[in-house]
Design an enzyme around this catalytic site. Structure first.
Site, PDB file in Angstrom:
ATOM      1  N   HIS A 183       0.894  -1.153   0.000  1.00 46.35           N
ATOM      2  CA  HIS A 183       0.000   0.000   0.000  1.00 46.35           C
ATOM      3  C   HIS A 183       0.934   1.204   0.000  1.00 46.35           C
ATOM      4  O   HIS A 183       1.547   1.525   1.023  1.00 46.35           O
ATOM      5  CB  HIS A 183      -0.893  -0.004   1.233  1.00 46.35           C
ATOM      6  CG  HIS A 183      -1.816   1.184   1.303  1.00 46.35           C
ATOM      7  ND1 HIS A 183      -3.169   1.062   1.480  1.00 46.35           N
ATOM      8  CD2 HIS A 183      -1.580   2.526   1.222  1.00 46.35           C
ATOM      9  CE1 HIS A 183      -3.731   2.274   1.501  1.00 46.35           C
ATOM     10  NE2 HIS A 183      -2.771   3.174   1.359  1.00 46.35           N
ATOM     11  N   ASP A 308     -10.384  -3.920  -3.531  1.00 47.09           N
ATOM     12  CA  ASP A 308     -10.090  -3.333  -2.226  1.00 47.09           C
ATOM     13  C   ASP A 308     -11.383  -3.217  -1.413  1.00 47.09           C
ATOM     14  O   ASP A 308     -11.615  -2.228  -0.708  1.00 47.09           O
ATOM     15  CB  ASP A 308      -9.401  -1.976  -2.363  1.00 47.09           C
ATOM     16  CG  ASP A 308      -8.815  -1.475  -1.050  1.00 47.09           C
ATOM     17  OD1 ASP A 308      -8.617  -2.303  -0.130  1.00 47.09           O
ATOM     18  OD2 ASP A 308      -8.546  -0.265  -0.934  1.00 47.09           O
TER      19      ASP A 308
END
Length: 444
Positions: A183, A308
């Site tokens: 991330h 996600d």
């Protein structure tokens, strides 16, 4: 209910591995595809055999969603493995890879084993779980099994899962050869921007606090370390045009990247329409970013798509920014969202299937998935590309009960979803007796 020993899908428009569509039949036995042909004679007549007439429907490989947050254990009020896998089945997602920011964190073999046990008891679809990196758990990162890879939060996180600073990151990149998924947001930049915008309660500020520069700085650092150690790197939810152009200029063969439907189809204008329901990490960007990301996906600079899926309750989302959590659900809508783009000419159905299945299986070395061919696992979805239906809140199976795409009129909705040769979803109804399997990942 008896499980069919054989399943025959007739008269489907079948997406072949070469990207062509063929009208024909697919025979499934004991969870595997055994034959794909223009016509297959009837099954042997066992009482448990079943035929599905798929006339007018298109048969695609089941979606592999490589980035989800299903909240179990510890945050089951938002979602759990059962409700999430029901939503997956309805959305044509037959396998998922889940992230480690549960409670407790998935940072040890024991925590990984606990998730695998829970999933085996609850999940209607196939599953895999990332191991989360901290500054202290290098032995676990090297030895945890089975896992698709190591997840590093470079930013947008607090507590042990936040691994910022080049020195701590280098210790992980320089040890072992397991895939690292990042991330990529620069935490120092985010904290500086939070001070600059302190006091604002406008959720649109979120895209300015966690701005394009924060994402670019982190992606540059991850690429630098990946190149230094020739380490397999995957960049999660790429969100900016700058990052896409950086990869276009210099993307090593061992680096992959993904994009979410929301970063392709939503932008900062969504804050005006749906407020904090548009808040996610990394944030929504500008229309120009949408365009550059689309082109990068079409050109192969971005390799595949993930949702996600990160649900929060409407009550949590109703708080005042910045006290609202970031994240939105996505597994039920991702396939029809992308197939709608294909029908409207933005891409092809074959490209969607590659981005949402074959390319994911290849990147994570998941054997026997991502194609409709003899010898492959029978993880399949029949979709309707002829009719449009809106996204309706009351029809969603995710526990959080909302979607940022509510009201969008989409085609390509799943009619039948098959996991391991078993029909798990059909015409709006779930077979909750089906259980998926733990995914395996071929060694490097």
């Amino acid at each position: 209910m008896a499980t069919p020993s054989s399943l025959l899908i007739r008269h489907a428009r079948i997406l072949l591995p070469n990207g062509e569509l063929m009208t024909g039949d697919v025979q499934i036995r004991d969870g595997d595809i055994v034959q794909v042909a223009s016509e297959i004679s009837s099954l042997d007549g066992d009482a448990n055999d079943r035929e599905i007439d798929a006339n007018g429907l298109t048969l695609l490989p089941g979606v592999i969603d490589p980035q989800v947050h299903f909240r179990e254990p510890g945050l089951e009020h938002k979602e759990d493995l059962f409700t999430a896998s029901c939503a997956c089945a309805k959305g044509g997602v037959t396998s998922f890879l889940e992230m480690p920011n549960t409670r407790p964190l998935t940072t040890t073999q024991a925590a990984l084993d606990d998730k695998l046990r829970r999933a085996s008891e609850k999940c209607l679809v196939n599953y895999g779980f990332f191991i989360g990196a901290t500054a202290e758990n290098l032995p676990d990162l090297l030895d945890a099994h089975p896992t698709p890879g190591i997840k590093i939060f470079m930013g947008s996180m607090h507590g042990p899962l936040l691994v910022g600073g080049e020195e701590k990151l280098e210790a992980i990149f320089s040890n072992g050869n397991r895939l690292i998924a990042v991330h990529a947001e620069d935490q120092a930049r985010i904290e500086q921007r939070r001070q600059e915008f302190a006091g604002s309660i406008d959720p649109a500020i979120h895209s300015q606090i966690q701005d394009n520069e924060a994402a670019l700085l982190a992606t540059k650092l991850a690429l630098k370390l990946s190149q230094k150690y020739q380490r397999r790197l995957h960049i999660l939810h790429l969100s900016t045009g700058e990052e896409a152009e950086l990869l276009r200029q210099d993307k090593p063969s061992w680096v992959t990247a993904e994009v979410t439907p929301q970063h392709l189809l939503l932008n900062t204008s969504a804050y005006q329409q749906i407020g904090t329901l548009a808040q996610m990490n990394p944030p929504l960007r500008s229309p120009q970013d949408n365009q550059i990301l689309w082109q990068a996906l079409l050109d192969g600079v971005i390799d595949f798509i993930a949702t996600d899926h990160a649900p929060h309750t409407l009550e949590e989302k109703a708080k005042v920014y910045p006290n609202t959590p970031s994240g939105m659900p996505g597994v039920e809508t991702s396939l029809p969202l992308m197939l709608t783009q294909a029908v409207e000419g933005k891409c092809t159905v074959a490209q969607v299937a590659n981005w949402m299945s074959a390319a994911v299986a290849k990147a994570y070395k998941i054997p026997n998935k991502g194609a409709i061919a003899a010898g492959y696992d029978a993880d399949l979805v029949l979709v309707d590309l002829e009719n449009y239906r809106p996204v309706l809140r009351e029809e969603l199976l995710t526990k959080c009960g909302w979607s940022p795409f509510e009201g969008w009129n989409l085609t390509g909705w799943p009619i039948v979803t098959i996991v391991g040769g078993q029909v798990v979803y059909e015409q709006g109804k779930l077979n909750t007796n089906v259980r998926g399997k733990a995914l395996t990942f071929d060694p490097d």
